[in-house]
Design a protein around this motif. Structure first.
Motif, PDB file in Angstrom:
ATOM      1  N   ASP A 177       0.746  -1.425   0.040  1.00 44.93           N
ATOM      2  CA  ASP A 177      -0.002   0.051   0.079  1.00 44.93           C
ATOM      3  C   ASP A 177       0.849   1.228   0.068  1.00 44.93           C
ATOM      4  O   ASP A 177       2.013   1.128   0.440  1.00 44.93           O
ATOM      5  N   LYS A 178       0.322   2.234  -0.747  1.00 47.25           N
ATOM      6  CA  LYS A 178       0.975   3.433  -0.616  1.00 47.25           C
ATOM      7  C   LYS A 178       0.935   4.366   0.862  1.00 47.25           C
ATOM      8  O   LYS A 178      -0.203   4.366   1.187  1.00 47.25           O
ATOM      9  N   GLU A 179       2.038   4.705   1.348  1.00 49.78           N
ATOM     10  CA  GLU A 179       1.868   5.523   2.510  1.00 49.78           C
ATOM     11  C   GLU A 179       2.435   6.871   1.879  1.00 49.78           C
ATOM     12  O   GLU A 179       2.422   7.412   0.977  1.00 49.78           O
TER      13      GLU A 179
ATOM     14  N   ASN B 154       4.850   9.443  -0.895  1.00 51.83           N
ATOM     15  CA  ASN B 154       4.875   8.700  -1.881  1.00 51.83           C
ATOM     16  C   ASN B 154       5.400   7.496  -1.884  1.00 51.83           C
ATOM     17  O   ASN B 154       6.520   6.766  -2.988  1.00 51.83           O
TER      18      ASN B 154
ATOM     19  N   LEU C  31       5.880   3.385  -1.159  1.00 53.31           N
ATOM     20  CA  LEU C  31       4.878   2.068  -1.426  1.00 53.31           C
ATOM     21  C   LEU C  31       5.633   1.126  -0.455  1.00 53.31           C
ATOM     22  O   LEU C  31       6.730   0.608  -0.496  1.00 53.31           O
TER      23      LEU C  31
ATOM     24  N   PHE D  50       5.483   2.236 -11.055  1.00 52.71           N
ATOM     25  CA  PHE D  50       5.442   2.610 -10.001  1.00 52.71           C
ATOM     26  C   PHE D  50       5.101   4.438  -9.906  1.00 52.71           C
ATOM     27  O   PHE D  50       4.542   5.102  -9.395  1.00 52.71           O
TER      28      PHE D  50
ATOM     29  N   LYS E 174       1.905   5.958 -10.782  1.00 52.46           N
ATOM     30  CA  LYS E 174       1.094   5.743  -9.679  1.00 52.46           C
ATOM     31  C   LYS E 174       1.563   6.673  -8.607  1.00 52.46           C
ATOM     32  O   LYS E 174       0.947   6.725  -7.377  1.00 52.46           O
TER      33      LYS E 174
ATOM     34  N   ILE F 179       4.647   7.066  -7.167  1.00 50.33           N
ATOM     35  CA  ILE F 179       5.433   6.195  -6.017  1.00 50.33           C
ATOM     36  C   ILE F 179       6.988   6.803  -6.425  1.00 50.33           C
ATOM     37  O   ILE F 179       7.186   6.444  -7.796  1.00 50.33           O
TER      38      ILE F 179
END
Length: 205
Positions: free
Chosen positions: A130-132, A135, A137, A165, A168, A170
């Motif tokens: 999950d993305k925290e 940015n 992952l 990534f 998205k 990230i």
């Protein structure tokens, strides 16, 4: 030449070939079997057995041919979303449960975002995380089935083609290592340990 020494050399060659057949990785199998064939070729030369020598030269050549294809044939890599509620997803996790739980328990990844990692349109593994904030992952699970554990998937997405990534939003990946084998993999695909006293690895993309 002392025959006893030659006989033991033959046992060594046999052992190497036997070990090669226990490998789950096709690359390791091919390389170790290749070494075994070379040893058997030498053994056949020592005992003047031309049929055995030619047979093992042929098998060694076959191993080299398939290794060449593995290393130089262009493969197609892709990541697609996985429905973590689907029957197939749970079947996959349970089929490889013992190996997966060396990284994380299935209960810990039950409701996290999941992706199938494809290699030539075959599901080769799963990526869960999950993305925290900032940015990042947080990768809960990065699992590849045994026959595809040659680091190609990890190197492709984490090093060569990180657009999946980046698109998205990230910019950094975080993973937790639970054992030496996993730590070795993370370092091999470009992760760095944040501190000697922690199991957290980070990679900027």
């Amino acid at each position: 030449m002392d025959y006893d020494w030659v006989e033991w050399f033959g046992y060594l060659a046999s052992l190497v070939v036997l070990i090669s057949l226990t490998m789950t990785s096709i690359i390791k199998l091919r390389w170790i079997n290749f070494v075994g064939c070379i040893l058997f070729t030498m053994f056949a030369y020592f005992i003047d057995s031309l049929p055995t020598m030619f047979m093992n030269i042929g098998i060694a050549g076959i191993n080299l041919y398939f290794l060449y294809r593995i290393y130089f044939t262009k493969e197609i890599f892709k990541i697609i979303p996985a429905d973590n509620k689907s029957e197939y997803y749970h079947h996959f996790l349970n089929a490889y449960r013992e190996a997966i739980e060396l990284q994380v328990s299935l209960a810990e990844i039950e409701d996290h975002t999941a992706y199938y990692v494809l290699r030539d349109d075959i599901i080769a593994g799963v990526l869960v995380g999950d993305k925290e904030h900032d940015n990042v992952l947080n990768i809960k699970l990065d699992f590849v089935i045994p026959q595809y554990r040659d680091f190609k998937l990890g190197k492709h997405y984490f090093n060569d083609q990180p657009d999946f990534f980046k698109n998205k939003g990230i910019s950094s990946l975080k993973a937790h290592s639970k054992n030496k084998q996993h730590s070795y993999y993370l370092e091999k695909v470009g992760f760095s340990k944040t501190d000697d006293n922690t199991d957290v690895y980070i990679k900027n993309i």
